[in-house]
Scaffold this active site. Sequence first.
Site, PDB file in Angstrom:
ATOM      1  N   ASP A   1       0.943   8.460 116.122  1.00 30.14           N
ATOM      2  CA  ASP A   1       1.948   8.198 117.153  1.00 30.14           C
ATOM      3  C   ASP A   1       1.221   7.571 118.338  1.00 30.14           C
ATOM      4  OD1 ASP A   1       3.884   8.093 119.085  1.00 30.14           O
ATOM      5  OD2 ASP A   1       4.301  10.253 119.086  1.00 30.14           O
TER       6      ASP A   1
ATOM      7  N   TYR B   1      11.956  -2.045 128.469  1.00 29.24           N
ATOM      8  CA  TYR B   1      11.394  -2.791 127.347  1.00 29.24           C
ATOM      9  C   TYR B   1      10.885  -4.146 127.832  1.00 29.24           C
ATOM     10  CZ  TYR B   1      11.193  -5.567 123.072  1.00 29.24           C
ATOM     11  OH  TYR B   1      10.782  -6.398 122.060  1.00 29.24           O
TER      12      TYR B   1
ATOM     13  N   ALA C   1      10.075  -5.050 130.809  1.00 32.08           N
ATOM     14  CA  ALA C   1       8.920  -4.869 131.704  1.00 32.08           C
ATOM     15  C   ALA C   1       7.638  -4.640 130.908  1.00 32.08           C
ATOM     16  CB  ALA C   1       9.171  -3.706 132.658  1.00 32.08           C
TER      17      ALA C   1
ATOM     18  N   LYS D   1       6.973  -5.637 127.816  1.00 37.12           N
ATOM     19  CA  LYS D   1       6.604  -6.855 127.105  1.00 37.12           C
ATOM     20  C   LYS D   1       6.077  -7.923 128.070  1.00 37.12           C
ATOM     21  CE  LYS D   1       7.291  -5.502 122.930  1.00 37.12           C
ATOM     22  NZ  LYS D   1       6.213  -5.507 121.944  1.00 37.12           N
TER      23      LYS D   1
END
Length: 172
Positions: free
Chosen positions: A52, A143, A145, A147
């Site tokens: 994880d 998301y 931000a 990327k």
Amino acid sequence: TGAADGIGRAVALDYAQRDWDVTGLDVDATRSAETADAIAAAGAAAHFIVADLANPAAVAAALAELAQGPPIDLFVHSAGINCVGPFQSSAVAAQRKVVELNLTAPLLLTAGLLRDELLNPGATLVFISSLSHFVGYPGAAVYAATKDGLASFARSLAVALAPEGIHVTTVF
């Protein structure tokens, strides 16, 4: 990373068909085993590390396991998750997990790969970003931000690693 599903799986299978040995990292043990079988069916060697990557301790353990293998020619950061919905009503824990997996994990993995000299000379690091870098992404601000942060990290890393002959590519 994210090699058991989606883009990561497609990349792993493509390289296996080109006769590359593949080491995949993914959180899903069942899909990892299925992907390893598909890679083996393509005639390539496959090894999967189930981890994880949203957990920094799991990142450290994955790096330790990677250190036991051969030097790396290509490392693709493709693991990613999203938490969709209005930002103001999204669960903070879910948003933090997006940040941990999409941004923090690639930073920690890359730092470890470089620190522990796990990359072959002339190796390539690939960062899977998003078209959200160029356009708004309503309902997935965190998301986007992460990327965007990944793309900025890769751009700066490319300049820093060029003198060492390590290549950095960002895919949007």
